[in-house]
Design a protein around this motif. Structure first.
Motif, mmCIF file in Angstrom:
data_model
loop_
_atom_site.group_PDB
_atom_site.id
_atom_site.type_symbol
_atom_site.label_atom_id
_atom_site.label_comp_id
_atom_site.label_asym_id
_atom_site.label_seq_id
_atom_site.Cartn_x
_atom_site.Cartn_y
_atom_site.Cartn_z
ATOM 1 N N GLY A 128 0.780 -1.232 0.000
ATOM 2 C CA GLY A 128 0.000 0.000 0.000
ATOM 3 C C GLY A 128 0.807 1.276 0.000
ATOM 4 O O GLY A 128 0.232 2.372 0.037
ATOM 5 N N GLU A 129 2.138 1.181 -0.046
ATOM 6 C CA GLU A 129 2.998 2.363 -0.092
ATOM 7 C C GLU A 129 3.861 2.337 -1.338
ATOM 8 O O GLU A 129 4.094 1.284 -1.936
ATOM 9 C CB GLU A 129 3.877 2.448 1.152
ATOM 10 N N ALA A 130 4.356 3.528 -1.709
ATOM 11 C CA ALA A 130 5.188 3.627 -2.900
ATOM 12 C C ALA A 130 6.287 4.649 -2.693
ATOM 13 O O ALA A 130 6.111 5.645 -1.981
ATOM 14 C CB ALA A 130 4.338 4.006 -4.112
ATOM 15 N N ALA A 131 7.425 4.382 -3.323
ATOM 16 C CA ALA A 131 8.520 5.344 -3.391
ATOM 17 C C ALA A 131 8.783 5.647 -4.860
ATOM 18 O O ALA A 131 8.715 4.758 -5.716
ATOM 19 C CB ALA A 131 9.783 4.792 -2.744
ATOM 20 N N LEU A 132 9.073 6.905 -5.146
ATOM 21 C CA LEU A 132 9.393 7.336 -6.504
ATOM 22 C C LEU A 132 10.863 7.724 -6.567
ATOM 23 O O LEU A 132 11.379 8.404 -5.671
ATOM 24 C CB LEU A 132 8.544 8.541 -6.898
ATOM 25 N N ILE A 133 11.525 7.320 -7.644
ATOM 26 C CA ILE A 133 12.932 7.677 -7.837
ATOM 27 C C ILE A 133 13.093 8.362 -9.186
ATOM 28 O O ILE A 133 12.628 7.855 -10.213
ATOM 29 C CB ILE A 133 13.846 6.431 -7.756
ATOM 30 N N ASP A 134 13.740 9.521 -9.180
ATOM 31 C CA ASP A 134 14.049 10.289 -10.386
ATOM 32 C C ASP A 134 12.794 10.615 -11.202
ATOM 33 O O ASP A 134 12.762 10.469 -12.436
ATOM 34 C CB ASP A 134 15.084 9.565 -11.251
ATOM 35 N N ALA A 135 11.766 11.072 -10.520
ATOM 36 C CA ALA A 135 10.525 11.444 -11.199
ATOM 37 C C ALA A 135 10.729 12.701 -12.038
ATOM 38 O O ALA A 135 11.414 13.643 -11.628
ATOM 39 C CB ALA A 135 9.415 11.685 -10.178
ATOM 40 N N ARG A 140 8.939 15.976 -14.398
ATOM 41 C CA ARG A 140 8.004 17.035 -13.997
ATOM 42 C C ARG A 140 6.544 16.729 -14.337
ATOM 43 O O ARG A 140 5.662 17.527 -13.995
ATOM 44 C CB ARG A 140 8.408 18.359 -14.635
ATOM 45 N N MET A 141 6.253 15.601 -14.992
ATOM 46 C CA MET A 141 4.873 15.248 -15.308
ATOM 47 C C MET A 141 4.221 14.641 -14.063
ATOM 48 O O MET A 141 3.962 13.433 -13.968
ATOM 49 C CB MET A 141 4.818 14.281 -16.492
ATOM 50 N N VAL A 142 3.973 15.485 -13.089
ATOM 51 C CA VAL A 142 3.565 15.070 -11.743
ATOM 52 C C VAL A 142 2.297 14.226 -11.765
ATOM 53 O O VAL A 142 2.215 13.176 -11.105
ATOM 54 C CB VAL A 142 3.370 16.316 -10.860
ATOM 55 N N ASP A 143 1.303 14.655 -12.518
ATOM 56 C CA ASP A 143 0.004 13.977 -12.480
ATOM 57 C C ASP A 143 0.097 12.527 -12.938
ATOM 58 O O ASP A 143 -0.662 11.670 -12.459
ATOM 59 C CB ASP A 143 -1.013 14.735 -13.342
ATOM 60 N N THR A 144 1.010 12.233 -13.862
ATOM 61 C CA THR A 144 1.149 10.855 -14.340
ATOM 62 C C THR A 144 1.506 9.924 -13.192
ATOM 63 O O THR A 144 0.929 8.836 -13.038
ATOM 64 C CB THR A 144 2.227 10.774 -15.436
ATOM 65 N N PHE A 145 2.445 10.336 -12.356
ATOM 66 C CA PHE A 145 2.871 9.506 -11.235
ATOM 67 C C PHE A 145 1.788 9.422 -10.155
ATOM 68 O O PHE A 145 1.520 8.343 -9.615
ATOM 69 C CB PHE A 145 4.162 10.058 -10.630
ATOM 70 N N VAL A 146 1.181 10.563 -9.854
ATOM 71 C CA VAL A 146 0.150 10.590 -8.813
ATOM 72 C C VAL A 146 -1.053 9.741 -9.231
ATOM 73 O O VAL A 146 -1.593 8.967 -8.431
ATOM 74 C CB VAL A 146 -0.264 12.049 -8.522
ATOM 75 N N ILE A 162 5.884 16.504 -6.346
ATOM 76 C CA ILE A 162 5.121 15.314 -5.981
ATOM 77 C C ILE A 162 5.095 15.145 -4.466
ATOM 78 O O ILE A 162 4.059 14.817 -3.879
ATOM 79 C CB ILE A 162 5.724 14.069 -6.660
ATOM 80 N N ALA A 163 6.242 15.378 -3.827
ATOM 81 C CA ALA A 163 6.302 15.258 -2.362
ATOM 82 C C ALA A 163 5.343 16.239 -1.700
ATOM 83 O O ALA A 163 4.640 15.893 -0.741
ATOM 84 C CB ALA A 163 7.727 15.490 -1.883
#
Length: 375
Positions: A140-147, A149-155, A184-185
């Protein structure tokens, strides 16, 4: 015939599966030569839009009859106009929806592995820019690495997976693209991590990412371990995930190694780069699967579109890992360099928080291929 749009996802699938396609690029020659859609089995014709304003009759005999034809321009309008003219001549043709602007921002998520206790790791392939980002998922948790600027895609991807982004990490202060990590953070109330040696000029708060840090994701044994690995920047940090994957940032790629000059310190950082590649990495398991932060050409893509290789295979095949003579190594990484990324100084300042360009300016700053590797 009706002219149809082909979106970046559809073009990406053609790249991944090595399909044939003919691209008519109607941008100026200099723009085409600097940056184009790359595909192993793609063919190209570059004719600037202004040369086609009076009609397309002059290029009809240069177009194939047995392949998809995709017309490409910067933002869509010109390609759609040319595609309409070709359609009137009876040719089945597509135009690229959103143009190269959309191509440069498209992210294609690809699952690259299973982790312990049901965890997963996904690679986000920014196909038009050569950037690679990662999402590690567990319980249920996630970490992002080297995201990027297309923030919405990751969220949105995290929402689809029903996971909460708890940690966002950058392997280093990027110079070729604008990081989405801090945004994102802020949007998800996650911790944002950055190597402190790369953060001496940043004007925002962050969690210092240092050698030996262990960041637990979820309630399982999945962890991200930080490995200090300078050379591309003085703070560059790699991550070992689940004792299975090595996220190498811009230190090690599939066919090349990282360049040490983007902060103007090439001569100073040559020894750091060599020590990271020839000592720190050499001490790691050769079974680790290397997941870099960039790729250079479509040939580096695996059959599913992902970019990865075992560390052992890279030590056998990657020329940058097999140069015994120090002088030869120094010459390669200080003299054999591609042009520096567009607006890289302003990109660095943006990633430091010193300037806040609007979205259109950010797009202009990032135009072009990534140039983080030694040739």
């Amino acid at each position: 015939m009706a002219v149809k749009a082909m979106n970046p996802h559809e073009v990406t699938q053609k790249v991944f599966y090595k399909e044939t396609m003919f691209i008519l690029d109607v941008r100026n020659d200099s723009d085409f030569q600097d940056w184009k859609i790359e595909g192993e089995n793609f063919s190209y014709l570059n004719v600037p839009y202004f040369e086609l304003l009076d009609g397309v009759e002059g290029i009809l005999n240069q177009l194939p009859k047995d392949q998809d034809i995709l017309v490409v321009c910067a933002k869509e309008g010109s390609s759609r106009f040319v595609a309409d003219m070709l359609s009137e001549e009876g040719i089945s043709v597509f135009y690229l929806a959103g143009g190269m602007k959309a191509w440069g921002e498209h992210l294609e998520p690809v699952k690259v592995g299973e982790l312990k206790n049901g965890g997963e790791i996904y690679q986000f392939v920014r196909i038009g820019k050569g950037c690679l980002s990662y999402m590690v998922i567990s319980n249920g948790e996630a970490a992002l690495i080297d995201a990027t600027r297309m923030v919405d895609t990751f969220v949105d991807f995290a929402k689809d997976k029903n996971v909460k982004i708890t940690n966002v990490l950058d392997t280093h202060l990027h110079a070729d693209h604008i990081s989405g990590g801090r945004s994102i953070a802020e949007k998800t109330n996650a911790q944002y991590w950055l190597p402190p040696k790369d953060a001496t000029e940043v004007i925002f708060e962050y969690q210092p990412l240092e050698n030996g840090n262990e960041i637990i994701i979820g309630n399982s044994s999945i962890s991200i371990q930080a490995l200090y690995s300078p050379g591309h920047t003085i703070g560059s940090t790699s991550f070992i995930v689940d004792d299975k994957f090595l996220l190498s940032g811009d230190i090690l790629f599939i066919d090349s190694i990282g360049r040490p000059d983007l902060a103007g310190r090439a001569e100073d950082w040559v020894m750091d780069l060599r020590e990271t590649l020839y000592k720190r990495y050499k001490e790691l398991s050769d079974k680790l699967i290397v997941l870099p932060a960039h790729f250079m050409i479509s040939d580096e893509l695996n059959e599913d579109g992902s970019v990865s290789e075992t560390l052992g295979n890279l030590f056998e095949k990657n020329h940058g890992l097999n140069i015994e003579d120090m002088d030869e190594f120094r010459k390669m990484v200080t003299e054999n360099l591609p042009p520096q990324p567009n607006a890289y100084q302003d990109i660095r300042k943006t990633n430091m928080g010193k300037i806040c360009p609007d979205i259109d300016t950010q797009r202009e700053m990032e135009i072009g291929p990534n140039r983080c590797a030694v040739r």
